[in-house]
Scaffold this motif. Structure first.
Motif, short mmCIF file in Angstrom:
data_model
loop_
_atom_site.label_atom_id
_atom_site.label_comp_id
_atom_site.label_asym_id
_atom_site.label_seq_id
_atom_site.Cartn_x
_atom_site.Cartn_y
_atom_site.Cartn_z
N THR A 134 0.81 -1.22 0.00
CA THR A 134 0.00 0.00 0.00
C THR A 134 0.84 1.28 0.00
OG1 THR A 134 -0.14 0.06 2.43
CG2 THR A 134 -1.85 -1.18 1.25
N ASN A 136 1.95 5.15 -0.93
CA ASN A 136 1.36 6.36 -1.48
C ASN A 136 2.14 6.74 -2.74
OD1 ASN A 136 3.71 7.77 -0.64
ND2 ASN A 136 2.77 8.36 1.30
N THR A 173 -2.10 4.67 -3.02
CA THR A 173 -3.08 5.60 -2.46
C THR A 173 -2.82 7.01 -2.99
OG1 THR A 173 -1.72 5.95 -0.48
CG2 THR A 173 -3.37 4.20 -0.40
N GLY A 175 -4.60 9.92 -1.73
CA GLY A 175 -5.34 10.84 -0.89
C GLY A 175 -4.88 12.28 -1.01
N SER A 182 -11.11 11.21 -3.12
CA SER A 182 -9.86 10.52 -2.78
C SER A 182 -9.79 9.28 -3.68
CB SER A 182 -9.87 10.11 -1.31
OG SER A 182 -8.78 9.25 -1.02
N ASP A 184 -7.72 6.00 -5.06
CA ASP A 184 -6.67 5.01 -4.97
C ASP A 184 -6.73 4.13 -6.21
OD1 ASP A 184 -6.29 6.00 -2.40
OD2 ASP A 184 -7.49 4.42 -1.47
N GLY A 209 -2.19 6.44 6.28
CA GLY A 209 -1.59 5.27 5.61
C GLY A 209 -1.47 4.09 6.55
N PHE A 212 -5.02 2.70 7.17
CA PHE A 212 -5.53 1.95 6.02
C PHE A 212 -4.92 0.56 5.96
CE2 PHE A 212 -5.17 1.22 1.27
CZ PHE A 212 -6.51 0.87 1.09
N LYS A 234 -10.92 1.19 3.21
CA LYS A 234 -11.05 2.57 2.73
C LYS A 234 -12.28 3.23 3.35
CE LYS A 234 -11.00 5.41 -1.48
NZ LYS A 234 -9.80 6.18 -1.12
#
Length: 263
Positions: A134, A136, A173, A175, A182, A184, A209, A212, A234
């Motif tokens: 995951t 960002n 992600t 965001g 938002s 993803d 983060g 999530f 989410k």
């Protein structure tokens, strides 16, 4: 009462409680999991940023892992901040031997204030064993070696990260993308798709983060399918952001409402 599933977090400590080990354990508890932890680093941080960092020696990371895994039936685990390849090797050795039925990697490479918290080699060592990853956009950029800017870039980077790694799901992600949503990007063997939610207008977003990825881990520990775990995680983050909109904790980016007290 039925015995709860065990979830493990391998991450750094945040004494402010909004991210890292502390946030992960809150998320596990909120999802009905028994939380266990292995601390990889001690940070001095709060809502204003990371002020200091002390790395736990890799042999101590290893003995913490042994203490948990040799005694507890860990159903799912997440790995957050790993500031050395040696610490990653301790986790990878356990993963190679099948210690983690589900492994979620949240590749913490930099704090939101810009301070470097992890190394690329440490994350890459663990990717072959991941169920879900995951990053960002900034973390994805560091891992693929080029700037990930748009949702199309996110899809391309996710595909690159997943290439040759088997049945792994990559969630990049977004965001911090501009706009009212938002967004993803989720990549599986079936291709890329967007996961969208209405943006919650708040500056209390410290630890999103961590929250999530920890929620995905907890849901996997309960036996959820990967796609469903990502979707529900989410939705949970959106509720946790909404619940903390009016909070005034700290002088900077505040924490989330992990226990949904506002509901």
């Amino acid at each position: 009462m039925q015995t709860p599933p065990v979830a493990l977090t391998v991450a750094g400590s945040d004494p402010g409680g909004g991210a890292g080990i502390q946030a992960d354990l809150k998320v596990f508890a909120a999802h009905g999991c028994y939380g266990t932890s292995v601390i990889t680093a001690l940070t001095a941080q709060n809502t204003l940023g990371v002020h200091d960092l002390y790395l736990i020696p890799s042999p101590v990371v290893g003995t913490q892992l042994a203490a948990v895994l040799d005694d507890m039936p860990v159903a799912a685990a997440k790995v957050g901040m790993l500031a050395s390849a040696q610490a990653a090797a301790e986790v990878a050795a356990r993963a190679r031997n099948g210690a983690f039925p589900h492994l979620v990697i949240d590749p913490v490479l930099r704090a939101s204030t810009g301070r470097s918290l992890g190394v690329r080699a440490a994350i890459e060592r663990l990717l072959p064993y991941a169920t879900v990853v995951t990053p960002n956009r900034e973390e994805a950029s560091a891992l693929v070696g080029w700037e990930v800017t748009t949702p199309a870039d996110m899809a391309g980077a996710a595909s690159q990260l997943a290439s040759g790694r088997g049945d792994v799901t990559i969630v990049i992600t977004g965001g911090d993308l501009p706009g009212e949503e938002s967004v993803d990007v989720v990549w599986t063997q079936h291709g890329a798709k967007s996961l969208r939610a209405r943006r919650v207008p708040t500056s209390n977003n410290h630890g999103t983060g961590c929250t999530f990825s920890a929620a995905i881990t907890a849901l996997l520990a309960h036996g959820a399918e990967v796609d469903n775990a990502i979707r529900l995680a989410k939705e949970y983050v959106a509720r946790a952001l909404t619940g903390a909109v009016d909070w005034r904790l700290g002088a900077g980016a505040g924490p989330l409402d992990h226990f949904e007290w506002r509901r």
